[in-house]
Motif scaffolding. Sequence first.
Motif, PDB file in Angstrom:
ATOM      1  N   HIS A 341       0.814  -1.214   0.000  1.00  0.00           N
ATOM      2  CA  HIS A 341       0.000   0.000   0.000  1.00  0.00           C
ATOM      3  C   HIS A 341       0.850   1.267   0.000  1.00  0.00           C
ATOM      4  O   HIS A 341       0.344   2.358  -0.248  1.00  0.00           O
ATOM      5  CB  HIS A 341      -0.925   0.009   1.217  1.00  0.00           C
ATOM      6  N   CYS A 342       2.137   1.140   0.275  1.00  0.00           N
ATOM      7  CA  CYS A 342       3.024   2.320   0.296  1.00  0.00           C
ATOM      8  C   CYS A 342       4.318   2.018  -0.449  1.00  0.00           C
ATOM      9  O   CYS A 342       5.402   2.457  -0.034  1.00  0.00           O
ATOM     10  CB  CYS A 342       3.300   2.757   1.724  1.00  0.00           C
ATOM     11  N   SER A 343       4.194   1.261  -1.520  1.00  0.00           N
ATOM     12  CA  SER A 343       5.361   0.868  -2.297  1.00  0.00           C
ATOM     13  C   SER A 343       5.715   1.966  -3.301  1.00  0.00           C
ATOM     14  O   SER A 343       4.920   2.297  -4.189  1.00  0.00           O
ATOM     15  CB  SER A 343       5.084  -0.455  -3.031  1.00  0.00           C
ATOM     16  N   LEU A 344       6.931   2.519  -3.150  1.00  0.00           N
ATOM     17  CA  LEU A 344       7.363   3.613  -4.025  1.00  0.00           C
ATOM     18  C   LEU A 344       8.585   3.242  -4.860  1.00  0.00           C
ATOM     19  O   LEU A 344       9.115   4.074  -5.595  1.00  0.00           O
ATOM     20  CB  LEU A 344       7.691   4.857  -3.179  1.00  0.00           C
ATOM     21  N   GLU A 345       9.047   1.971  -4.757  1.00  0.00           N
ATOM     22  CA  GLU A 345      10.234   1.570  -5.498  1.00  0.00           C
ATOM     23  C   GLU A 345       9.983   1.609  -7.008  1.00  0.00           C
ATOM     24  O   GLU A 345       8.875   1.374  -7.468  1.00  0.00           O
ATOM     25  CB  GLU A 345      10.670   0.147  -5.107  1.00  0.00           C
TER      26      GLU A 345
END
Length: 713
Positions: A341-345
């Motif tokens: 839900h907070c994956s920024l890769e």
Amino acid sequence: MTDSFHHEGGLASTAPRPVRKKFAKPPVKVACLPCRASRTRCGGQEPSCSNCLAKGRKCGYLPSKRGGPRKKKQKLSPSPSPDGDLSRDEAYVTDPSAELDEAPGMFGQIDVLSLPGAGLRHLDFPQVASIFQGYFTGDDNSSHVHMSQIPSPLSTTQCLVRTYGSEPEILNAYYDFIHCYFPILPPRVSPQCRDRPLQFNTSPSNSSSEPLMMYKPRSPLSMAMSAILALIPHPKDPEPTSPSSVLQRRTYSHAFAQLANSIIDSECDLELSSTDPGQALSAARPSVDREKLHPRTPEDLETLLALLVLSVYEYSQRGNMLKMRYRAGQALALALDKYLHCSLEEDTFSEARRRAWWMTYYCVIQGSIVSTTPPTIVINDPQFTTPYPRFSADAEGWSILMQAQQVLVSATSFIADLNKSVYSQSGMHYMYERMQQLDSWITSVVAQVDMLPMISSESDFGDSRETIAAQSIRAISRIKLSSAQIKTHRLRAFSDIPIFIKRHCDLTAADPNDPTSEMKNSSLHRSNEPTNVGCSCSSLDQFQRASSAEYMTPSDSSTSSDIHPIVPQYPQIPFASGFPYSPQHSTKICLRAALAIARMFEGLPYPQPLTDTTQSDNRPLPRTMPSFACCLMQSSYAMFMIYYKARVANQFSTDSESELAAESTDHLVKELRNGLERIIDAVSNYSHAFEALDGMRDEIQGAYQTAFPRVSL
């Protein structure tokens, strides 16, 4: 005293009673409409009876259909009539003089369409005969295969089931049959291959025995995909609609689903949980040792994606909304555990992680929508920071789909809260404000859908399926927004129909003449769903709100009382004056939205695999993943209600208005009929693969045949 009491009672019981005639004057053969509606004895005078003259109301008569010999129902035959073949438009003639006595029975088939899970049949529970069985016109022996009628396993017919012999072939079939409607994986990395399902005959066997599998998929995701693919008729099955073929597809599909669940459970188990529970939580998760199904999707995401596919399977094939939500909840737990839900890769797997998260979000909310339950997540949680995935053909497609999902779940919550406010007669002002805000929100997102899609600079590897998926997602978003419009406006649009108030008794207010009266106990039925569509909305301007007493029919109180408790009729609705929209405005919105849903479903693409053979019955291949099929029910519900409303308005029009009213009603009814036929075609296509949707098809067809008995599909 006791003897005296019995003695007196005995004398009283044997005393002669005066003979009383039932009527001092025989009743008239035909009562006027207002007297029949108010259940008052009519004098039968023409042009106005004494009751109508005394009350200063319009008096009118219609020929009675009662009395005379009973006529057997004529079976609908597909054979041409002696007068020659007639088109659908020629076969149906609007009958503005149809009696209002038919309305309660017709309404009995309409109101059920709006309930949560309407029409779904359940393979996991014993079936109960439909409450409307025997009411539908036509033969009781349906030509469709009903889930409650389990085919005999003793048939010697050889069947073909769509199964595949390798992981790449299953993945290729996913892009052919599933990806366009449910894009959980990134685009293809290799060209489209020919669809080659295995061709081995399977003899129908007992459902308790495990079916023979020539190849057992290795991944839980390929297992779950196989559960969906097995439901699609094999291209060389000579009788795909036969009971034995349906049973075999069901058996194989369920076997694949159970194997997928088994693999998921084993991969989620902690190795030390059975031997050393104290150390299990601190131990590392077991690694997944198998080859990737998709080169750009990590193996550990396959378990989560399999749960999403199984969530749709439980709804559309098994008819089990509880398991649908349970599978989506399992996927949500895995997604949160992996911080999707907070994956920024930004790497090779970025698109896969983004699709995995937002499709999980989509499925969790979809479970709340179809079951009309509060969502288990905050729909606009600020912790959900993962960027949206991207379609190369539509850069805003994913964003629009998620906004449409948020709008629809908000509309579902609104109608449930509105019903509660009407029931308690409190907080209505706040609900009016919410209705305006929701309507503005829907209009804003619709404007985004209507804009031409922005083309992304990213490559789609030359895969046309990804472009088609982007177009389908836009259409599905429009379907959901139209469903949200119906939910937002349905109470205002149809609350001037007395039978609607009577059946949906949570919408009936206490008698204003009796401040001490209380409403009878009733369950709060929380109902379930535009492109610019040219339609005859102007004909709705003739609809004027009338008192309930003018529309009520004598047979109201005895129709389908087992569904909704009988409540008193009231001439006014106290909360109606506060709505920010008129009934005419809300009815137009519901009409446009319902017709838009019908057209959007009709425009959804059919699967187009590369194959050397054609389907044996020459029908289009069934679309898949109909988790939003409840929108079909919302559309049909709105169109049937508007059809009923048009009939009533036409019958109560004055002589000077009758010609204009009949012309506009004919045009409106034609559009409604065409829209309903599109809906029936769409749900019939889905039901070729998904058995739970058989019930939706049958409910809509039954109501259609009652409304248009002279038209055969």
